[in-house]
Design a protein around this motif. Structure first.
Motif, PDB file in Angstrom:
ATOM      1  N   LEU A 103      -0.216 -11.246  34.411  1.00 23.03           N
ATOM      2  CA  LEU A 103      -0.008 -10.874  35.815  1.00 23.03           C
ATOM      3  C   LEU A 103       1.020  -9.763  35.896  1.00 23.03           C
ATOM      4  O   LEU A 103       1.843  -9.591  35.002  1.00 23.03           O
ATOM      5  N   GLN A 104       0.931  -9.019  36.987  1.00 23.32           N
ATOM      6  CA  GLN A 104       2.000  -8.056  37.280  1.00 23.32           C
ATOM      7  C   GLN A 104       2.510  -8.329  38.693  1.00 23.32           C
ATOM      8  O   GLN A 104       3.404  -9.116  38.885  1.00 23.32           O
ATOM      9  N   CYS A 105       1.870  -7.706  39.695  1.00 27.34           N
ATOM     10  CA  CYS A 105       2.370  -7.965  41.045  1.00 27.34           C
ATOM     11  C   CYS A 105       2.118  -9.400  41.471  1.00 27.34           C
ATOM     12  O   CYS A 105       2.801  -9.933  42.333  1.00 27.34           O
ATOM     13  N   GLY A 106       1.119 -10.035  40.870  1.00 26.31           N
ATOM     14  CA  GLY A 106       0.884 -11.451  41.128  1.00 26.31           C
ATOM     15  C   GLY A 106      -0.013 -11.741  42.318  1.00 26.31           C
ATOM     16  O   GLY A 106      -0.287 -12.900  42.608  1.00 26.31           O
ATOM     17  N   TYR A 107      -0.503 -10.708  42.986  1.00 25.69           N
ATOM     18  CA  TYR A 107      -1.263 -10.973  44.210  1.00 25.69           C
ATOM     19  C   TYR A 107      -2.651 -11.531  43.907  1.00 25.69           C
ATOM     20  O   TYR A 107      -3.178 -12.330  44.662  1.00 25.69           O
ATOM     21  N   CYS A 108      -3.232 -11.113  42.784  1.00 27.02           N
ATOM     22  CA  CYS A 108      -4.534 -11.656  42.407  1.00 27.02           C
ATOM     23  C   CYS A 108      -4.402 -12.957  41.641  1.00 27.02           C
ATOM     24  O   CYS A 108      -5.394 -13.616  41.363  1.00 27.02           O
ATOM     25  N   THR A 109      -3.172 -13.278  41.231  1.00 30.60           N
ATOM     26  CA  THR A 109      -2.950 -14.351  40.263  1.00 30.60           C
ATOM     27  C   THR A 109      -3.411 -15.732  40.739  1.00 30.60           C
ATOM     28  O   THR A 109      -4.048 -16.461  39.966  1.00 30.60           O
ATOM     29  N   CYS A 146      -8.339  -7.300  39.475  1.00 33.35           N
ATOM     30  CA  CYS A 146      -6.888  -7.167  39.470  1.00 33.35           C
ATOM     31  C   CYS A 146      -6.573  -5.677  39.506  1.00 33.35           C
ATOM     32  O   CYS A 146      -6.949  -4.939  38.599  1.00 33.35           O
ATOM     33  N   ARG A 147      -5.929  -5.211  40.556  1.00 32.76           N
ATOM     34  CA  ARG A 147      -5.671  -3.793  40.669  1.00 32.76           C
ATOM     35  C   ARG A 147      -4.584  -3.316  39.716  1.00 32.76           C
ATOM     36  O   ARG A 147      -4.572  -2.169  39.283  1.00 32.76           O
ATOM     37  N   CYS A 148      -3.633  -4.203  39.405  1.00 38.46           N
ATOM     38  CA  CYS A 148      -2.592  -3.802  38.458  1.00 38.46           C
ATOM     39  C   CYS A 148      -3.159  -3.643  37.046  1.00 38.46           C
ATOM     40  O   CYS A 148      -2.522  -3.071  36.186  1.00 38.46           O
ATOM     41  N   PHE A 358      -3.358  -4.704  46.020  1.00 42.54           N
ATOM     42  CA  PHE A 358      -4.017  -5.907  46.532  1.00 42.54           C
ATOM     43  C   PHE A 358      -3.282  -6.536  47.701  1.00 42.54           C
ATOM     44  O   PHE A 358      -3.904  -7.166  48.547  1.00 42.54           O
TER      45      PHE A 358
END
Ligand SMILES: Cc1cc2nc3c(=O)[nH]c(=O)nc-3n(C[C@H](O)[C@H](O)[C@H](O)COP(=O)(O)OP(=O)(O)OC[C@H]3O[C@@H](n4cnc5c(N)ncnc54)[C@H](O)[C@@H]3O)c2cc1C
Ligand code: SF4
Ligand code: FES
Ligand code: FES
Lengths: 875, 321
Positions: A103-109, A146-148, A358
């Motif tokens: 994960l990075q930004c975590g919005y899709c996580t 996942c955009r990141c 995202f």
């Protein structure tokens, strides 16, 4: 209707209406905001939840379907893993995501985690601890985006969880578990709060009325009685692009606000407009900016203020960056007339690439206390936004607070004070109630910015015998819609010898949505053109493309990367260009990247002891780029403790917080790291390492300051100081082209990055992997499409705007060259942008190597590839 | 803004066949899996009265008899992919190859046939066209990269249903609350009325899809040409089913393509070439080439001519094994 449902083992009775979707019920009705809404159309999987154990899409599942069902959202996943003796309650998949940085930004996580849990449980029941291959994982999770570009980490995490390595907390057997990203536990459990998740008591919801015409003049707007609204047009009352906000209204519910916005009467006089840049450049075309005063309204698509340049109709520029420019032109002209082999001239086109972070642009403004304005904002710069908001609303900054605890990506589109913030704040001032304004995906994909499309003509002249560079000219037209100030060609000044050269940048304005800075603004665009021209030159002279670059390149760090790249088995095994004849053709390409070094000298970090724990804080934000982890590791290193033993407070800018850098211009880590180390070091000098014995609240503060004697430009503008030296990258990509269906798969990418010391290696690798994924998107799929007759954005959903999927992820190998930046405090500079410059160009060169056909136009879609091969471009 | 979950019909002896529209004249919509409808409701903000079919007895039933197999309209795409893989491989492979796992779990065969177009103009909240109450097709003079390559109708976007394509190869029929035994072509029409994606009446419910008895020994292949890994609408898709005798000679077959025309096309000429052949290289090449015959691409869909041939060739080579 009323229905009973069991959510995360709790029985709830709720009222739903017929058209509502499950995600709305769960987020708004039940307040479980771990589940995210991103595309709203079944494409991205962010809204995934389990209904009676099956993963379903919350955005497409009718809320009524939850009747008498057992629902598990991401918040309820942990408990499901509770009886495995793990101790921390997390499901093995959640632990694996944290350990492998999936994960990075975590919005899709949350969506990934829920579906990966279902896959894992199924897989383990059938296959024990056998590892699923990438294909199996990609198929199971094909409904997620996942955009990141955290896909490599996601593969690693799912595979490791299936192998059983995370069955127990802390890892099992020889697998010692770590949390690499300090906020990962909050992100994998859905506890992390983003701006879109913020709910305030008494909150109103706002919606935007946008123009569906590309140009025209709007008359006075009268809001119906009792409707709270504001007009957001400029004084000239002009609409210049389809989708431009005209007014914003607020209501008790989002649905009501949307309805009011839709039904608002807008007196509109349409005017002529122009969408196509070629038409816009012709004499007599409708003018986007008719007067000198109008032109001042033009937004800028780059990070700084636009260079002053002349206007001619819709053409702004050129702004010129010459070095013996006349000589360069003369040499190229005569080489052209002599038909010299050493002159390579090509024309390249790129399509606009949309950021589509995202987490959409979102703001919750609470000005119910007239003395104090609190703004939750999805932004890349809490500290800067606080000052800009104060300035815009004429307030004392001590009365303003900006909050962004977690930010679901930005990529450059969330650097400025955008209209949704101004609108929400204004509406809150009018109503004295909190106001929430969140863009939907359609709005996000239409009007929040893009990496502008372009046309570049490159002429590169080398000596026929030695291939020494004799001259270079680059002419770029940027197509940033109504925006100006693009700097693409100018970036060609910084690479390959100080030979005569001339770069000219032109903006051709049209009635299209505005471009905005996008991760390495101009970088991937110039690389697509320049690096393919270099490749073509190498091909023409039968030279090894790496060796040819090494001959020209004065950057010692990139020289080191060339040595590394040359030795790669992928490079050594590359085929001769055009040598393949079968259906599937493999090829390998290389491209180099270059970027500036920026730092925020005003950055200040505080380290203190609270109740025996170390706390580090500053007004910075973390959009998945790792600010929290960097701060924690910096302080932990000084006190010799685990990063998880350090509490990080960020995402809050108020009068109590110190200034932190914006997350842009690759300046965040390089500003934070040494400052945090300095603060921690002086605290340690005072109190030693006995934290329990330290007086509560004892603290030390440090300020970054500039690098002494090190600035390239002796001014600091908007928190940015340009430092001396360039960071460097080299990407080597291997592709497989299916000449039957026109599909290109990227099989393998090696990314060499020279930014000096790496402060958080696992996170840095994730960033660089994400850059590769975004580069593949740019190279092969991503393409904003506008209707030529109306200027409406047709690619305003994630089905038609195509970003890379898990299954498109190549094997990615990231190599850090850590030398060469010792003169910078901390020994390293930022990497967010330099890592993003060359991936797409390396894919373009790989396609050429595979097929003998050079793709000049981005993206290299199947239709273009088939047409290129058919037209006999293949050599 | 209300919903009727049609479990009231639980009490009706006639189950699916007893359905009709709601009382009153307000706007209403039937709903099955909701994977198409919910997205359109979100985008348009429409709030029709919802008649949710999921509770109706027999809605998701699969019945096998000597005369064939009857699929309730509510059988999900995932169930088709899983449960029909042995008997109706062309349908099962097509089902398994469309959309994403979560969508397949929810989407139904009825909804798949009756879903609305995915044209980017139609799905845009600020445009209108034949299919959304307007009187023109802005895609025709505008952007239609994913449009038809057999341009035979006023609307230039292909019909979205992958399952319809597969059902064509089985000559499956469809029952509704008002009519029985409709051919797929009678349900979808030929595109000449550009306002419609299917020809059922507003208050007509698709109840069942009827397949002929399984063909023993049937082999099948499905392929979609796309730019990414998976989960992308096809540029062109194709499906083939063949039965071969011991000598490898094709005794019967069905071939259809999608993503190319106002409705999916069954390719009789290709089938005629294949029947009686052993799927030798020459036949496959000729059959694939003939698939694109008659194509009259739009300005932006010229690439699909080659892609039709490539995609048909791909499924033929795959089914040959
Ligand atoms: C990301 C994504 C990718 C996709 N890719 C593909 C693809 O490649 N190929 C493909 O074919 N499809 C694809 N789809 C579409 C998907 O298959 C359809 O949305 C689905 O099949 C519709 O079924 P449903 O039961 O959910 O229908 P619903 O959404 O419930 O209904 C669809 C329409 O049919 C009507 N309806 C439904 N059932 C009946 C009935 N029994 N009688 C009368 N009217 C009825 C509804 O009123 C509505 O208008 C994709 C969808 C998504 C989200
Ligand atoms: S008529 Fe058809 S192709 Fe034309 S805009 Fe409407 S849906 Fe699209
Ligand atoms: S938000 Fe539901 S799939 Fe994207
Ligand atoms: S981590 Fe996947 S979208 Fe940011």
């Amino acid at each position: 209707m009323e229905l009973t449902t069991t959510v995360n083992d709790e029985t709830r009775v709720v009222e739903v209406d017929g058209t509502e979707s499950a995600v709305d019920l769960v987020r708004d009705g039940l307040g479980l905001t771990g589940t995210k809404l991103v595309c709203g159309s079944g494409v991205c999987g962010a809204c995934t939840m389990l209904v009676d154990g099956e993963p379903v899409l919350g955005c497409l599942t009718p809320a009524t379907r939850l009747r008498d069902a057992s629902v598990t959202t991401v918040e309820g996943i942990a408990r499901r893993g509770g009886d495995d003796g793990g101790g921390d309650d997390l499901h093995p998949v959640q632990r694996a995501f944290a350990h492998h940085d999936g994960l990075q930004c975590g919005y899709c996580t949350p969506g990934f985690v829920v579906d990966a849990v279902a896959f894992h449980d199924r897989w383990r029941a059938e296959h024990g601890t056998d590892e699923p291959d990438r294909q199996a994982v990609a198929e199971a999770l094909a409904g997620h985006l996942c955009r990141c570009g955290a896909y490599e980490g996601i593969y690693r995490a799912v595979a490791a969880a299936c192998r059983g390595e995370h069955d127990a907390a802390g890892g099992s057997g020889e697998h010692v578990e770590r949390v690499e990203r300090v906020e990962a536990p909050a992100k994998v459990t859905g506890a992390a709060v983003y701006t879109t998740d913020v709910v305030r008591p008494g909150m109103l919801h706002a919606a935007i009325r946008r123009s569906d015409h590309a140009a025209g003049v709007v008359g006075p707007i009268t809001f119906p009685d009792g409707v709270l609204g504001i007009d957001v047009l400029g004084e000239d009352r002009r609409v210049r692009w389809a989708g431009q906000p005209i007014a914003v209204v607020a209501a008790e519910t989002q649905a009501e606000a949307r309805r009011l916005a839709r039904e608002l009467a807008v007196p509109f006089t349409p005017e002529p407009f122009v969408i196509d840049p070629d038409e816009a450049a012709r004499p007599g075309a409708p003018l986007v900016y008719a007067t000198k005063a109008d032109r001042k309204e033009a937004p800028t698509a780059s990070e700084g203020a636009p260079m002053p340049a002349p206007w001619d109709g819709n053409v702004h520029g050129p702004s010129r960056a010459p070095f013996l420019g006349t000589l360069a032109k003369r040499r190229i002209r005569s080489a052209r007339s002599e038909g010299r082999k050493g002159l390579v001239e090509l024309e390249f086109h790129t399509a606009a690439q949309l950021h589509t972070a995202f987490e959409p642009h979102a703001c919750v403004a609470d000005w119910s206390d007239p003395q104090y304005l609190r703004v939750w904002l999805s932004t890349q710069g809490v500290a800067a936004m606080r000052l800009e908001i104060a300035d815009h609303f004429d307030l004392d900054p001590t009365h303003v607070e900006v909050v962004a605890e977690h930010v679901g990506g930005g990529f450059g589109a969330k650097l400025g004070l955008t209209m949704e913030a101004v609108a929400a704040i204004s509406l809150s001032r009018l109503s004295r109630r909190p106001v929430r304004l969140v863009l939907d995906r359609h709005e996000e994909l239409t009007g929040t910015g893009n990496r502008p499309g372009s046309r570049s003509r490159v002429s590169l002249l080398v000596d026929d015998d030695t291939q020494a560079v004799r001259a270079l000219t680059v002419d770029t037209d940027s197509h940033a819609g109504i925006a100006v100030g693009n700097s693409v060609a100018a970036l060609a000044m910084f690479l390959y010898d100080r030979t005569p050269r001339l770069a000219r940048d032109v903006d051709v304005v049209t009635n299209a949505p505005p471009g905005a800075p996008f991760r390495g603004p101009g970088g991937p665009t110039i690389a697509w053109a320049l690096e393919q021209t270099v490749d073509e030159t190498a091909h023409r002279f039968g030279r090894d493309p790496i060796e040819l670059r090494a001959q020209w390149d004065g950057n010692p760090k990139r020289q080191a990367l060339y040595r590394w790249a040359s030795a790669l088995p992928t490079w050594q095994g590359r085929p001769a260009t055009g040598s393949q004849t079968g259906r599937y053709r493999r090829g390998v390409g290389v491209a180099a990247g270059n970027w500036m070094y920026f730092v925020d000298p005003d950055c200040e970090v505080v380290v203190r002891v609270e109740a025996g724990r170390l706390v580090v804080s500053t007004a910075v934000q973390d959009m998945g780029t790792g600010s929290r982890t960097v701060l924690a590791r910096a302080v932990a290193g000084v006190f010799d403790v685990e990063p998880t033993a350090v509490d990080v407070r960020l995402g809050l800018a108020n009068s109590g917080a110190t200034h932190g850098p914006a997350s842009g211009g690759s300046r965040t880590t390089v500003s934070l790291w040494s400052t945090a180390v300095d603060a921690a070091t002086s605290l340690r000098a005072r109190i030693g390492t006995d934290l329990a014995g330290a007086p509560d609240g004892v603290s030390a503060t440090a300020k970054r300051g500039g690098d002494r004697g090190m600035r390239a430009v002796p001014v600091t503008m908007g928190g940015i100081q340009v430092g001396r030296g360039f960071s460097a990258a080299v990407h080597v990509s291997e592709v497989e082209v299916d000449t039957r269906t026109g599909k290109t798969r990227v099989l393998r990418v090696h990314g060499g990055i020279a930014v000096g010391r790496i402060h958080a290696p696992v996170l840095a690798r994730s960033q660089c992997e994400g850059s590769v994924i975004q580069g593949i998107g740019l190279a092969l799929y991503e393409n904003q499409v506008l209707d030529p007759h109306t200027g409406l954005t047709l690619t305003a959903n994630l089905e038609d705007y195509r970003i890379p999927q898990l299954g498109d992820t190549p094997e990615i190998d990231i190599h850090f060259h850590e030398d060469g930046w010792d003169r910078v405090p901390g020994g390293g500079v930022g990497l967010g942008e330099v890592a993003t410059i060359s991936p797409a160009a390396s894919v373009g060169n790989a396609i050429f190597n595979a097929t003998g056909w050079r793709p000049l136009t981005l993206p290299v879609r199947p239709d273009r590839l088939l047409e290129g091969l058919r037209a006999g471009g293949a050599r | 803004m209300s919903v009727t979950i049609l479990t009231a019909y639980d009490q009706r002896p006639d189950g699916l066949d007893g359905l009709d529209g709601p009382d009153g004249t307000g706007e209403f919509a039937y709903r099955a899996g909701g994977t198409d409808l919910q997205e359109r409701l979100r985008t348009t903000g429409a709030t029709p009265h919802i008649l949710d079919l999921t509770g109706v007895p027999g809605f998701a039933a699969v019945e096998r008899t000597d005369d064939g197999t009857t699929l309730g309209a509510g059988v999900t795409v995932a169930a088709l992919a899983r449960d029909l893989a042995g008997d109706y491989p062309a349908l099962a492979l097509t089902a398994g190859g469309l959309a994403t796992p979560q969508v397949r779990t929810a989407a139904t065969i009825g909804g798949n046939l009756l879903q609305r177009t995915r044209c980017w103009y139609f799905r845009h909240p600020h445009t209108s066209c034949f299919k959304s109450g307007g009187d023109s097709c802005p895609a025709r003079d505008g952007r239609h990269l994913y449009g038809n390559v057999f341009d035979t109708a006023p609307c230039v976007h292909p019909h979205p249903s992958s399952l319809a394509m597969a059902l064509l190869t089985y000559a499956a029929t469809v029952d509704t609350t008002q009519r029985d035994g409709l051919a797929v072509g009678e349900v979808l029409g030929d595109g000449s009325d550009p306002t419609r994606d299917h020809l059922l009446a507003d208050d007509e419910v698709l109840t069942r899809v009827v397949l002929p008895p399984p063909a023993p020994g049937e082999q099948a292949a499905y392929f979609r040409s796309i730019s990414r890994f998976e989960a992308e609408w096809p540029l062109v898709e194709a499906v083939v089913r063949v039965v071969r005798d011991d000598a490898g000679t094709v005794t019967s077959c069905g071939v259809a393509i999608g993503g190319v025309a106002p409705v999916p096309l069954r390719l009789a000429a290709v089938e005629a070439l294949l029947t009686g052949s052993t799927l030798d290289d020459d036949t496959v090449a000729r059959a694939a080439a003939s698939a694109a015959q008659g194509a009259n691409p739009l300005p932006e869909t010229g690439y699909k001519v080659a892609l039709v041939e490539a995609t048909v060739r791909e499924v033929l080579e795959r089914v040959r094994g």
